[in-house]
Structures are given as C-alpha cells and as structure tokens.
Scaffold this active site. Structure first.
Site, PDB file in Angstrom:
ATOM      1  N   ALA A  22      13.282  17.921 105.363  1.00  0.00           N
ATOM      2  CA  ALA A  22      12.991  16.529 105.736  1.00  0.00           C
ATOM      3  C   ALA A  22      14.190  15.590 105.648  1.00  0.00           C
ATOM      4  O   ALA A  22      14.151  14.486 106.178  1.00  0.00           O
ATOM      5  CB  ALA A  22      11.854  15.989 104.864  1.00  0.00           C
ATOM      6  N   SER A  23      15.267  16.018 104.982  1.00  0.00           N
ATOM      7  CA  SER A  23      16.432  15.133 104.839  1.00  0.00           C
ATOM      8  C   SER A  23      17.462  15.331 105.939  1.00  0.00           C
ATOM      9  O   SER A  23      18.441  14.600 106.015  1.00  0.00           O
ATOM     10  CB  SER A  23      17.131  15.378 103.499  1.00  0.00           C
ATOM     11  OG  SER A  23      16.232  15.224 102.442  1.00  0.00           O
ATOM     12  N   ILE A  26      17.186  16.451 112.038  1.00  0.00           N
ATOM     13  CA  ILE A  26      15.878  16.430 112.708  1.00  0.00           C
ATOM     14  C   ILE A  26      14.820  15.909 111.733  1.00  0.00           C
ATOM     15  O   ILE A  26      13.965  15.110 112.097  1.00  0.00           O
ATOM     16  CB  ILE A  26      15.470  17.843 113.195  1.00  0.00           C
ATOM     17  CG1 ILE A  26      16.450  18.366 114.244  1.00  0.00           C
ATOM     18  CG2 ILE A  26      14.045  17.839 113.760  1.00  0.00           C
ATOM     19  CD1 ILE A  26      16.317  19.862 114.518  1.00  0.00           C
ATOM     20  N   ARG A  94      23.752  23.808 115.243  1.00  0.00           N
ATOM     21  CA  ARG A  94      24.872  24.399 115.985  1.00  0.00           C
ATOM     22  C   ARG A  94      26.066  23.463 116.031  1.00  0.00           C
ATOM     23  O   ARG A  94      25.914  22.247 116.044  1.00  0.00           O
ATOM     24  CB  ARG A  94      24.438  24.680 117.429  1.00  0.00           C
ATOM     25  CG  ARG A  94      23.554  25.888 117.555  1.00  0.00           C
ATOM     26  CD  ARG A  94      23.530  26.372 118.992  1.00  0.00           C
ATOM     27  NE  ARG A  94      22.798  25.478 119.884  1.00  0.00           N
ATOM     28  CZ  ARG A  94      22.920  25.502 121.202  1.00  0.00           C
ATOM     29  NH1 ARG A  94      23.768  26.322 121.775  1.00  0.00           N
ATOM     30  NH2 ARG A  94      22.203  24.684 121.940  1.00  0.00           N
ATOM     31  N   ASN A 107      19.964  30.796 108.784  1.00  0.00           N
ATOM     32  CA  ASN A 107      18.616  30.267 108.996  1.00  0.00           C
ATOM     33  C   ASN A 107      17.508  31.293 108.775  1.00  0.00           C
ATOM     34  O   ASN A 107      16.400  30.945 108.369  1.00  0.00           O
ATOM     35  CB  ASN A 107      18.506  29.630 110.377  1.00  0.00           C
ATOM     36  CG  ASN A 107      19.265  28.306 110.447  1.00  0.00           C
ATOM     37  OD1 ASN A 107      19.853  27.869 109.463  1.00  0.00           O
ATOM     38  ND2 ASN A 107      19.246  27.665 111.600  1.00  0.00           N
ATOM     39  N   ILE A 130      10.677  24.941 113.896  1.00  0.00           N
ATOM     40  CA  ILE A 130      11.707  24.343 114.749  1.00  0.00           C
ATOM     41  C   ILE A 130      13.051  25.041 114.502  1.00  0.00           C
ATOM     42  O   ILE A 130      13.909  25.107 115.376  1.00  0.00           O
ATOM     43  CB  ILE A 130      11.823  22.828 114.445  1.00  0.00           C
ATOM     44  CG1 ILE A 130      10.547  22.105 114.908  1.00  0.00           C
ATOM     45  CG2 ILE A 130      13.071  22.212 115.080  1.00  0.00           C
ATOM     46  CD1 ILE A 130      10.443  20.656 114.443  1.00  0.00           C
ATOM     47  N   ALA A 131      13.218  25.601 113.302  1.00  0.00           N
ATOM     48  CA  ALA A 131      14.494  26.209 112.892  1.00  0.00           C
ATOM     49  C   ALA A 131      14.927  27.303 113.872  1.00  0.00           C
ATOM     50  O   ALA A 131      14.169  28.224 114.152  1.00  0.00           O
ATOM     51  CB  ALA A 131      14.360  26.787 111.490  1.00  0.00           C
ATOM     52  N   ASP A 163      12.106  21.878 125.317  1.00  0.00           N
ATOM     53  CA  ASP A 163      12.414  22.398 126.666  1.00  0.00           C
ATOM     54  C   ASP A 163      11.523  21.739 127.715  1.00  0.00           C
ATOM     55  O   ASP A 163      11.961  21.431 128.821  1.00  0.00           O
ATOM     56  CB  ASP A 163      12.239  23.924 126.698  1.00  0.00           C
ATOM     57  CG  ASP A 163      13.182  24.631 125.739  1.00  0.00           C
ATOM     58  OD1 ASP A 163      14.317  24.164 125.580  1.00  0.00           O
ATOM     59  OD2 ASP A 163      12.775  25.645 125.141  1.00  0.00           O
ATOM     60  N   HIS A 190      13.236  30.289 123.510  1.00  0.00           N
ATOM     61  CA  HIS A 190      13.889  29.000 123.264  1.00  0.00           C
ATOM     62  C   HIS A 190      15.388  29.188 123.054  1.00  0.00           C
ATOM     63  O   HIS A 190      15.952  28.775 122.046  1.00  0.00           O
ATOM     64  CB  HIS A 190      13.239  28.313 122.051  1.00  0.00           C
ATOM     65  CG  HIS A 190      13.798  26.951 121.747  1.00  0.00           C
ATOM     66  ND1 HIS A 190      13.728  25.910 122.639  1.00  0.00           N
ATOM     67  CD2 HIS A 190      14.444  26.480 120.658  1.00  0.00           C
ATOM     68  CE1 HIS A 190      14.317  24.843 122.097  1.00  0.00           C
ATOM     69  NE2 HIS A 190      14.757  25.159 120.904  1.00  0.00           N
ATOM     70  N   MET A 241      14.812  16.325 119.566  1.00  0.00           N
ATOM     71  CA  MET A 241      14.062  17.408 118.908  1.00  0.00           C
ATOM     72  C   MET A 241      12.992  16.832 117.991  1.00  0.00           C
ATOM     73  O   MET A 241      11.878  17.360 117.919  1.00  0.00           O
ATOM     74  CB  MET A 241      15.011  18.326 118.137  1.00  0.00           C
ATOM     75  CG  MET A 241      14.334  19.540 117.503  1.00  0.00           C
ATOM     76  SD  MET A 241      13.540  20.660 118.682  1.00  0.00           S
ATOM     77  CE  MET A 241      11.809  20.444 118.232  1.00  0.00           C
TER      78      MET A 241
END
Length: 328
Positions: A22-23, A26, A94, A107, A130-131, A163, A190, A241
């Site tokens: 959460a920090s 995203i 990235r 990840n 989402i990772a 997407d 994805h 995102m």
C-alpha cells in the site's frame, strides 16, 4: 438478499479490503481510490515500510471507509484477518530496458509470501494480483493456495484491466469518441505479445485499415514500456494502474453485492485455450467468476495474435508453477 448472506460477506457497501503493497507507487493512489468508494467499509493497508503514515493521511478523508495501517512481516496476518477482497500491487517496478519477466525473481518471492498469508488468514477472499509478471504470479498464487487446500479458481484474478483501459483510451483517441463509452475486450496475458486486444469486438463498432490496426495493437501491447521510458528511470505505470486496479476491485465488489451483468476481463484459470491460465471476459458474481465468456468470434488477425502468444504464455505459467514446486 438474505441477512445471513449479508452477514457472511460484510454485505452492501461494507466490504473489508486489504491492499498489500500500500505504500508503493501503485499502492498509494490505489488506496486513495478505494478510500473514496462507498463500497468499502474497512481498508486494511499493509507494506514493509511507511504504512502508518499512508493510513494516517488517508484516514483524514471524509468518507466512510475505516483505514488501518500495518507494517512489517509480523503484522501481515493481522492485516488480512476477515478480508473479503485482497489486492496485491506489491513488488518492484520496471526500469528502462527491463521486461516484466525481469522482475520475476524478486516479485515471485514477494507474491508467494503474501499468497501464503492469504491462504492462512482469509482463504475465501477474492484475490486480485497486480504484481508483475502477472502471467507467472497468478500460477504462483494458485499453487500456494493449493498447498493449503484452499484454492478456488473462481476467486483468483490477474488484473489485466489496464490493458482494457489503454485500449479504450487509444481507440477513443483515434476515432474521436468518448472513452467512457468505448469497450475493447483484451484477452491472453499481461505482457508484450500475450496482450491481445480484440478490436473486432469493440463497442461501438470501429474499423481500422490493416497498417493502423497493426500499429494500434503494438501500441496497446507496448504501452507499459511507453510509460517506463517516459518516466526515465523513475518507475512504471502507477497512476493508470491504480485507476485500473480500483476499477476491477469495484467490479468484484459490485458483483459480490449482487449487481448483475458485471463483466471484466482478467487472467484466470481457464479451459478456453490450451493454456492453463488465460484472460477473457468474465461474468462476475457473488462468489467470483460466475461464467467465463470465452474468446468470442475472432478476426483472422486476432487468431494469429492468439497463436503467437500461446508459447510465451505456457512458458511463463510453467515458470511460476516450477517456482512454487522448488520453494523451500
């Protein structure tokens, strides 16, 4: 809707949602969007650093959601207790020159650790990953859940919504349409060429000459890299995102609350192709996926895109499964 059902899922506008990571780039804007929603009753924020500050900041916003921050591995279990939906944007982003697969080693470990905690603390929650690389982190999450005997393929989603959001925005831009009224299904995976926009199924109906269609498809596939390059080392797509992650989470919550006809694309366990996991439009319901709506009718151009994607997808899926099989 019966009361017992409501009691079971913290019904209507009272869901407990956790954001793990959460920090981060995203995580913060995603948490802001979730805090802003009447669908969320409790917002549980977890990260390895800075979460108390993010939670304190968000808690001053004049909306109902009650915000709690949890920091560090010893608070992870507490963050997940009683959650209805868990959204996982955790991990490293990235940098220029990197593919999503370059993120794998870091990840994969993060997602496996978090999935393990979800399996132990809220195994029935909807899990929205989402990772990146999503093509591998969904198989990782699934295999970890299986180890605990709590895997439900209808509740584990790879969030590919960005997407679709990008395809909608780019098509609207080219055709001078209102993007809010454009819907382009995007199937496959994805990453790069596994991202398959189905322009032939867009609503409203749009047509492009072959060269423009090819360029548009490539732009949708490489849009993440477009942002990585523009940010010049300062990260990847975080704001768009966060928007897409929130959109998907709200759809899941709407469907859990009994709203009918909620359809989103997501990367899930699938029998639609020869890949074990594949993204297609899904009808969402009270218990997650109600029905996989499949690929629909594809153009010849799109059929070729699917054929081109299968090999890479299978490799990414195997990589994720092997990672969990070889975990200590």
């Amino acid at each position: 809707m019966t009361r017992s059902y409501c009691a079971k899922i913290h019904c209507k506008n009272n869901a407990k949602v956790a954001v793990l990571g959460a920090s981060g780039g995203i995580g913060q804007p995603l948490s802001l969007l979730l805090k802003n929603s009447p669908l969320v009753g409790e917002l549980s924020l977890f990260d390895i650093a800075h979460t108390p500050g993010v939670a304190a900041d968000l808690s001053h916003i004049e909306t109902r959601a009650h915000v709690t921050g949890y920091m560090g591995p010893d608070q992870l279990n507490a963050a997940l207790k009683g959650c209805d939906v868990v959204v996982i944007p955790a991990g490293v982003p990235r940098k220029p020159g990197m593919t999503r697969d370059d993120l794998f080693n870091t990840n994969a470990t993060i997602v496996a650790t978090l999935a393990d905690a979800v399996a132990r603390n809220c195994p029935e929650a909807m899990i929205c990953i989402i990772a990146n690389p999503v093509n591998s982190t969904i198989p990782i999450t699934s295999e970890v859940m299986k180890k605990y005997g709590v895997y439900n393929p209808n509740r584990v989603f790879g969030v590919t919504t960005l997407d679709i959001v990008r395809a909608n925005a780019f098509v609207a831009e080219l055709k001078g349409l209102d993007p809010a009224r454009v819907n382009v299904p995007v199937i496959g995976g994805h990453a790069g060429k596994t991202i398959i926009p189905l322009i032939s199924q867009a609503t409203p109906k749009v047509e492009f000459p072959a060269d423009q269609l090819s360029a548009l498809t490539a732009r949708i596939q490489d849009a993440g890299t477009e942002v990585v390059k523009a940010k010049a080392g300062a990260g990847s797509a975080t704001l768009s995102m966060a928007y897409a992650g929130a959109r998907f989470t709200f759809s899941v919550l709407d469907a859990m609350n009994g709203k009918e006809g909620v359809v989103e694309c997501a990367y899930v366990r699938s029998e639609e192709t020869e890949c074990k996991y594949f993204s297609t439009p899904l009808l969402l319901g009270k218990h997650g996926i109600e029905k996989n709506l499949g690929l629909g009718k594809l153009s010849a151009f799109e059929e070729n895109l699917v054929a081109d994607a299968i090999g890479e997808l299978k490799g990414s899926i195997k990589k994720g499964e092997d990672f969990v099989a070889n975990m200590k």
